[in-house]
Design an enzyme around this catalytic site. Sequence first.
Site, PDB file in Angstrom:
ATOM      1  N   LYS A   1      -3.399  29.473 185.707  1.00 22.20           N
ATOM      2  CA  LYS A   1      -2.488  28.751 184.812  1.00 22.20           C
ATOM      3  C   LYS A   1      -3.263  28.282 183.598  1.00 22.20           C
ATOM      4  O   LYS A   1      -4.474  28.033 183.685  1.00 22.20           O
ATOM      5  CB  LYS A   1      -1.873  27.529 185.522  1.00 22.20           C
ATOM      6  CG  LYS A   1      -0.577  27.072 184.908  1.00 22.20           C
ATOM      7  CD  LYS A   1       0.574  27.947 185.379  1.00 22.20           C
ATOM      8  CE  LYS A   1       1.898  27.490 184.831  1.00 22.20           C
ATOM      9  NZ  LYS A   1       3.015  28.154 185.535  1.00 22.20           N
TER      10      LYS A   1
HETATM   11  P1  NAD Z   1      11.369  24.935 178.961  1.00 22.50           P
HETATM   12  O1  NAD Z   1      10.416  24.308 178.037  1.00 22.50           O
HETATM   13  O2  NAD Z   1      12.148  26.128 178.522  1.00 22.50           O
HETATM   14  O3  NAD Z   1      12.434  23.852 179.484  1.00 22.50           O
HETATM   15  C1  NAD Z   1      12.095  22.610 180.028  1.00 22.50           C
HETATM   16  C2  NAD Z   1      13.347  21.734 179.969  1.00 22.50           C
HETATM   17  O4  NAD Z   1      13.102  20.525 180.686  1.00 22.50           O
HETATM   18  C3  NAD Z   1      13.760  21.335 178.549  1.00 22.50           C
HETATM   19  O5  NAD Z   1      15.172  21.444 178.441  1.00 22.50           O
HETATM   20  C4  NAD Z   1      13.336  19.857 178.473  1.00 22.50           C
HETATM   21  O6  NAD Z   1      14.120  19.110 177.571  1.00 22.50           O
HETATM   22  C5  NAD Z   1      13.580  19.442 179.899  1.00 22.50           C
HETATM   23  N1  NAD Z   1      12.898  18.217 180.303  1.00 22.50           N
HETATM   24  C6  NAD Z   1      11.615  17.842 180.081  1.00 22.50           C
HETATM   25  N2  NAD Z   1      11.395  16.621 180.621  1.00 22.50           N
HETATM   26  C7  NAD Z   1      12.554  16.241 181.200  1.00 22.50           C
HETATM   27  C8  NAD Z   1      12.972  15.102 181.932  1.00 22.50           C
HETATM   28  N3  NAD Z   1      12.133  14.097 182.196  1.00 22.50           N
HETATM   29  N4  NAD Z   1      14.241  15.068 182.378  1.00 22.50           N
HETATM   30  C9  NAD Z   1      15.102  16.078 182.132  1.00 22.50           C
HETATM   31  N5  NAD Z   1      14.767  17.175 181.461  1.00 22.50           N
HETATM   32  C10 NAD Z   1      13.515  17.252 180.996  1.00 22.50           C
HETATM   33  O7  NAD Z   1      10.523  25.276 180.275  1.00 22.50           O
HETATM   34  P2  NAD Z   1      10.866  26.301 181.433  1.00 22.50           P
HETATM   35  O8  NAD Z   1      10.100  27.543 181.177  1.00 22.50           O
HETATM   36  O9  NAD Z   1      12.322  26.324 181.702  1.00 22.50           O
HETATM   37  O10 NAD Z   1      10.126  25.568 182.642  1.00 22.50           O
HETATM   38  C11 NAD Z   1      10.725  24.519 183.404  1.00 22.50           C
HETATM   39  C12 NAD Z   1      10.059  24.466 184.757  1.00 22.50           C
HETATM   40  O11 NAD Z   1      10.186  25.742 185.385  1.00 22.50           O
HETATM   41  C13 NAD Z   1       8.554  24.177 184.709  1.00 22.50           C
HETATM   42  O12 NAD Z   1       8.196  23.430 185.850  1.00 22.50           O
HETATM   43  C14 NAD Z   1       7.937  25.555 184.782  1.00 22.50           C
HETATM   44  O13 NAD Z   1       6.607  25.536 185.274  1.00 22.50           O
HETATM   45  C15 NAD Z   1       8.910  26.204 185.754  1.00 22.50           C
HETATM   46  N6  NAD Z   1       8.860  27.662 185.734  1.00 22.50           N
HETATM   47  C16 NAD Z   1       9.124  28.363 184.594  1.00 22.50           C
HETATM   48  C17 NAD Z   1       9.040  29.758 184.620  1.00 22.50           C
HETATM   49  C18 NAD Z   1       9.377  30.598 183.426  1.00 22.50           C
HETATM   50  O14 NAD Z   1       9.364  31.829 183.556  1.00 22.50           O
HETATM   51  N7  NAD Z   1       9.694  30.043 182.287  1.00 22.50           N
HETATM   52  C19 NAD Z   1       8.691  30.430 185.806  1.00 22.50           C
HETATM   53  C20 NAD Z   1       8.459  29.678 186.950  1.00 22.50           C
HETATM   54  C21 NAD Z   1       8.538  28.300 186.896  1.00 22.50           C
END
Ligand code: NAD
Length: 417
Positions: free
Chosen positions: A106
């Site tokens: 990561k």
């Molecule tokens: P992103 O940046 O696209 O979205 C994150 C969202 O969370 C945003 O809408 C933000 O406003 C919101 N957020 C942040 N803090 C918050 C809070 N305290 N309360 C409510 N909402 C809040 O990120 P993403 O890629 O969707 O990732 C989100 C999660 O999914 C992370 O934990 C990431 O590690 C995990 N993830 C993402 C992927 C991927 O392919 N993008 C894959 C596996 C896991």
Amino acid sequence: MADQTNPFESLHQQLDEAAAYLGVDADVIERLKHPQRVLETSLTIERDDGSLAVVRAFRAQFNGDRGPYKGGIRYHPGVSRDEVKALAGWMTYKCAVVDIPYGGAKGGVVIDPRAYSERELERLTRAFAVELRPFIGENRDIPAPDVNTGQREMNWIKDTYETLEHTTAPGVITGKAIDSGGSAGRVEATGRSVMLASRQVFDWLNRDLADATVAVQGYGNAGSTAARLIDEQGASVVAVSDSSGAIYTPDGLSTDAVAEHKRETGAVDGFGDTESLTNDELLTLDVDLLIPAALENAITEELAHEVAADVIVEAANGPTTPAADRVLAEKNVWVVPDILANAGGVTVSYFEWVQNRQRFSWTEQRVNEELGRVIVDAFEGLIESYESTEASTLRTAAYVVAIERVARAYTQSGTWP
Ligand code: NAD
């Protein structure tokens, strides 16, 4: 106040819980708790006004016993060395539980990207790529998007790497735009696996996802796609949130219209005829399915006592603290763990990498079918492990499967030097 649980300590507790069900030597378990290496660097970039910004960045390569290191890069002010180490560990066990031939890694950059212009973000991303260059490679370590990064950043990293190496190497990074060697279905993949895992767990509980009410915390890539695909299954998404706050309507939201509103205004708040809630209120709504899709430590021990959902499917990495897990288990709340539920992202990243190496593109239908097979097989393996070990939670059962696979790969290769 934000929960201060250290994610790296959470990872250790999760591994210890699962190790109790396994006959793996304690010294091998010890090896499986620590990253093999961590790059820590300071990036100096010129801002648009001519001043300099010095930004800390990390890349943790956790374990490479099952294949090249693999994991996303996050841009967030809360990034820390321990967070990156934990996320790299979770990647290792995620790849193992869905049985794709990767290890775990990561990366993280300690910035609030909203405070930087696009040109500044490009300079920063390319500066990080220069530092990463000796560590990454198609057969070595393959980054991908995570929070606040996407196709744009992946394309910059690919271009920097290829320019410096005087080569073409699209497989050095995944999550690229299609024209830069990306895969059909990659943007949706994490949300799709959350939908598939939700359908599987509801089937297993002899319930129908189409009858479920759903709340989603975090409306970014993972959360908004999961919400839309679960909506398409006939479920009713009654509440969603982002960092601006939460919205709720008992009649169910149009997930597409909310996404459009967020694109236009930058927030879900203020959408249509909805009630505003705090994020904690969303997490404790009386719904059938709760999907945390934001960041770590969203569901704390204290909050777990108030959780009213029957099922939690984790789209985010590490949203539930180990202490909260114990409370939820006592309350018979089923939690489908992150390492399986959100594994669609890395699985389609793997498909992207395979296509890059084959120089041959798959159709979106093929990508989605193969992803469906991987997630359904992994869920069946999880249930088999849960029933045969009588593990305390689905998470522990998932770690039992994953640790066994990583430990086998390590012991088969032997220790050298
Ligand atoms: P992103 O940046 O696209 O979205 C994150 C969202 O969370 C945003 O809408 C933000 O406003 C919101 N957020 C942040 N803090 C918050 C809070 N305290 N309360 C409510 N909402 C809040 O990120 P993403 O890629 O969707 O990732 C989100 C999660 O999914 C992370 O934990 C990431 O590690 C995990 N993830 C993402 C992927 C991927 O392919 N993008 C894959 C596996 C896991």
